[in-house]
Enzyme design. Sequence first.
Site, PDB file in Angstrom:
ATOM      1  NE  ARG A  37      -4.238   1.574   2.449  1.00 53.32           N
ATOM      2  CZ  ARG A  37      -4.129   2.717   3.359  1.00 53.32           C
ATOM      3  NH1 ARG A  37      -3.241   3.183   4.314  1.00 53.32           N
ATOM      4  NH2 ARG A  37      -5.147   3.413   3.356  1.00 53.32           N
ATOM      5  CB  ILE A  63      -5.832   5.934  -0.306  1.00 52.48           C
ATOM      6  CG1 ILE A  63      -5.508   4.241  -0.450  1.00 52.48           C
ATOM      7  CG2 ILE A  63      -5.197   6.193   0.941  1.00 52.48           C
ATOM      8  CD1 ILE A  63      -4.037   3.624  -0.471  1.00 52.48           C
ATOM      9  CB  SER A  64     -11.058   3.073   1.123  1.00 50.75           C
ATOM     10  OG  SER A  64     -11.837   4.139   0.149  1.00 50.75           O
ATOM     11  CD  GLN A  65     -10.523   3.004   8.525  1.00 51.40           C
ATOM     12  OE1 GLN A  65     -11.413   4.105   8.343  1.00 51.40           O
ATOM     13  NE2 GLN A  65     -10.552   2.341   9.805  1.00 51.40           N
ATOM     14  N   PRO A  66      -7.828   0.703   5.003  1.00 51.00           N
ATOM     15  CG  PRO A  66      -5.772   0.255   5.479  1.00 51.00           C
ATOM     16  CD  PRO A  66      -6.784   1.371   5.543  1.00 51.00           C
TER      17      PRO A  66
END
Length: 213
Positions: A37, A63-66
Amino acid sequence: MRDTLKHQGLRNKLVQNLIKKSITDKNVLKAIAKIPRHLLLDSAFEYHAYQDKAFPIAAGQTISQPYTVAFQTQLLQIKPGDKVLEIGTGSGYQAAILNVMGAEVYTIERIKELYLTAKQNLEKIGIRLKHMAYGDGYKGLPLYAPYDKIIVTAAAPYVPEALVTQLKSGGRLVIPVGDDLQEMKLLIKDENEQIIESSHGTFVFVPMLQNKD
Ligand code: SAH
């Protein structure tokens, strides 16, 4: 930047963290352990990349949270060979996760700059998607329809009709719907083309933009 054992160690910790937050799909967890990432983020965030947080990318997007990526992917129940359409390529992270899980990934991004950098960054980490489009996600991607799975990664004010149309029977659509807060919706199209809808908690996404520039 490179991918090192240190980064791999941080990814393994992130996976343990996601298991604690009740992500159970082993294939999702394996994919999170695999994708570097940090190579999809600005280098300033190298050591933040494996915290369970959303981060800024270019053009005011994130970027979206994992956890969110893992949760949406788990709802999709990805199987190798699934044809998946993603709305909102962003950094390319979600698309990379779907790709290593064996899906055929089609993705659409509305901001040119992000479309171009995602393409470059995915190439850098050796990932080649089936198709990357610069366009408007509200319209879906009719040329390659129908899809087994569709995932929307921006806050949608409503469920776009085109996306429901482009879903196969038996297919699953995961989409956060709402204004300030969004409800994670799962729509399943059954064998009779009926839609079964369920809700899966509250999330916060950047808005899905209405008109293409
Ligand atoms: N999936 C991304 C999340 C990015 S955030 C990731 O893993 O990094 C949401 C993205 O949706 C942003 O990049 C934004 O530009 C894009 N977006 C917003 N409205 C859109 C639209 N109408 N069509 C396609 N993409 C859109």
